[in-house]
Design an enzyme around this catalytic site. Sequence first.
Site, PDB file in Angstrom:
ATOM      1  N   ASN A   9     -31.618  -2.611  19.553  1.00 43.83           N
ATOM      2  CA  ASN A   9     -31.771  -4.006  19.992  1.00 43.83           C
ATOM      3  C   ASN A   9     -33.172  -4.163  20.578  1.00 43.83           C
ATOM      4  OD1 ASN A   9     -31.613  -6.522  21.158  1.00 43.83           O
ATOM      5  ND2 ASN A   9     -30.215  -5.911  22.812  1.00 43.83           N
ATOM      6  N   LYS A  11     -34.621  -6.798  21.518  1.00 44.75           N
ATOM      7  CA  LYS A  11     -34.703  -7.929  22.463  1.00 44.75           C
ATOM      8  C   LYS A  11     -35.935  -8.783  22.133  1.00 44.75           C
ATOM      9  CE  LYS A  11     -32.397  -4.986  25.755  1.00 44.75           C
ATOM     10  NZ  LYS A  11     -31.912  -4.818  27.097  1.00 44.75           N
ATOM     11  N   HIS A  98     -24.140 -10.223  24.026  1.00 49.67           N
ATOM     12  CA  HIS A  98     -24.899  -9.273  24.861  1.00 49.67           C
ATOM     13  C   HIS A  98     -24.900  -9.784  26.306  1.00 49.67           C
ATOM     14  CE1 HIS A  98     -28.222  -6.983  26.518  1.00 49.67           C
ATOM     15  NE2 HIS A  98     -28.052  -6.135  25.528  1.00 49.67           N
ATOM     16  N   GLU A 100     -27.116  -9.986  28.458  1.00 45.22           N
ATOM     17  CA  GLU A 100     -28.253 -10.856  28.808  1.00 45.22           C
ATOM     18  C   GLU A 100     -28.003 -12.286  28.343  1.00 45.22           C
ATOM     19  OE1 GLU A 100     -31.275  -8.399  27.025  1.00 45.22           O
ATOM     20  OE2 GLU A 100     -30.935  -6.890  28.586  1.00 45.22           O
ATOM     21  N   GLU A 170     -21.142  -1.864  27.038  1.00 44.70           N
ATOM     22  CA  GLU A 170     -22.419  -1.764  27.732  1.00 44.70           C
ATOM     23  C   GLU A 170     -22.240  -2.124  29.206  1.00 44.70           C
ATOM     24  OE1 GLU A 170     -25.905  -2.178  24.836  1.00 44.70           O
ATOM     25  OE2 GLU A 170     -25.333  -4.188  25.385  1.00 44.70           O
ATOM     26  N   GLY A 176     -31.046  -1.107  30.865  1.00 46.40           N
ATOM     27  CA  GLY A 176     -32.449  -1.218  31.256  1.00 46.40           C
ATOM     28  C   GLY A 176     -32.745  -0.692  32.649  1.00 46.40           C
ATOM     29  N   SER A 216     -29.161   2.456  28.783  1.00 46.99           N
ATOM     30  CA  SER A 216     -30.113   3.542  29.083  1.00 46.99           C
ATOM     31  C   SER A 216     -29.828   4.811  28.286  1.00 46.99           C
ATOM     32  CB  SER A 216     -30.146   3.825  30.590  1.00 46.99           C
ATOM     33  OG  SER A 216     -30.599   2.679  31.287  1.00 46.99           O
ATOM     34  N   GLY A 237     -31.431  -0.166  23.589  1.00 42.24           N
ATOM     35  CA  GLY A 237     -32.426  -1.180  23.930  1.00 42.24           C
ATOM     36  C   GLY A 237     -33.810  -0.559  23.993  1.00 42.24           C
ATOM     37  N   GLY A 238     -34.262  -0.253  25.201  1.00 37.69           N
ATOM     38  CA  GLY A 238     -35.632   0.237  25.429  1.00 37.69           C
ATOM     39  C   GLY A 238     -36.062   1.341  24.476  1.00 37.69           C
TER      40      GLY A 238
HETATM   41  C1  PEP Z   1     -29.147  -3.115  25.481  1.00 36.97           C
HETATM   42  O1  PEP Z   1     -29.804  -4.036  25.908  1.00 36.97           O
HETATM   43  O2  PEP Z   1     -28.290  -3.325  24.609  1.00 36.97           O
HETATM   44  C2  PEP Z   1     -29.396  -1.782  26.020  1.00 36.97           C
HETATM   45  C3  PEP Z   1     -28.496  -0.872  25.824  1.00 36.97           C
HETATM   46  O3  PEP Z   1     -30.571  -1.618  26.694  1.00 36.97           O
HETATM   47  P1  PEP Z   1     -31.161  -0.228  27.260  1.00 36.97           P
HETATM   48  O4  PEP Z   1     -30.918   0.835  26.229  1.00 36.97           O
HETATM   49  O5  PEP Z   1     -32.620  -0.499  27.476  1.00 36.97           O
HETATM   50  O6  PEP Z   1     -30.442   0.061  28.539  1.00 36.97           O
END
Ligand code: PEP
Length: 253
Positions: A9, A11, A98, A100, A170, A176, A216, A237-238
């Site tokens: 993802n 973002k 999600h 967010e 999640e 994040g 994460s 994500g990141g």
């Molecule tokens: C996400 O936003 O779906 C996510 C898992 O982010 P991160 O891996 O950065 O925690």
Amino acid sequence: MRKKIVAGNWKMNGTLEEGQKLTSEIVNMVKDEVKGEVIIVLNPPYVHLQSVKKLIGDAGNIFLGAQNCSDKSAGAYTGEVSASMLASIGASYVIIGHSERREYFKEANEELTGKVKQALGNRLLPIFCCGEPLEIREKGNHVEYVTQQLTESLFGFSEGEMKKIVIAYEPIWAIGTGKTASSEQAQEMHAAIRKHLAGKFGKALASEISILYGGSCKPDNAEEIFSKPDVDGGLIGGASLKSRDFVDIIKSF
Ligand code: PEP
């Protein structure tokens, strides 16, 4: 056998050029290094979808996904993107709900049902996100909270529809933040989600649904998390913005 899936993802990150560079690196590394049957999904921002699709080319294990879609089919909804538009440019998956989007865009469970409906109606596979905030986890109410999210958004679907939905657990406190759930915490919740789905749709169907962990996830913790029996992959994500890290996570299976 349920599908093993690693989805990135992105973002709201990356210019066109950066997205193309990231995609090319991932496609080349996957071709050279990834064996086996992991399904890889790249979820760039809407404006990059077509260029990413072109670069994925004929890589049979890499699919295109969007980060959201409208709960409406078409019409006067300025700024929205429909599921049929996504399907028409070659998307196969779409992330829905999600945290967010739930937090910043106030997406509620009922609206998410409409988005899943639109996705399924246009032959997109929804990656439906659920997860609890920190205060709920600290009170020990995380299983009730997450299973309620699933009940309210997904329990109106038929068995045939449910079979096509991928779940991403999640925990919001892990997204994040660098603070990942332990593999035991992930397994506990994934098993509870599967049991909850089994209660409504039957054990056989629940055992076929892929449940991804997100929060994460990095190359140094992915192997431990993915080793748990009810964890079928990750929503990343990141770390999906760094080709080396993303491919190393894929290789953790
Ligand atoms: C996400 O936003 O779906 C996510 C898992 O982010 P991160 O891996 O950065 O925690």
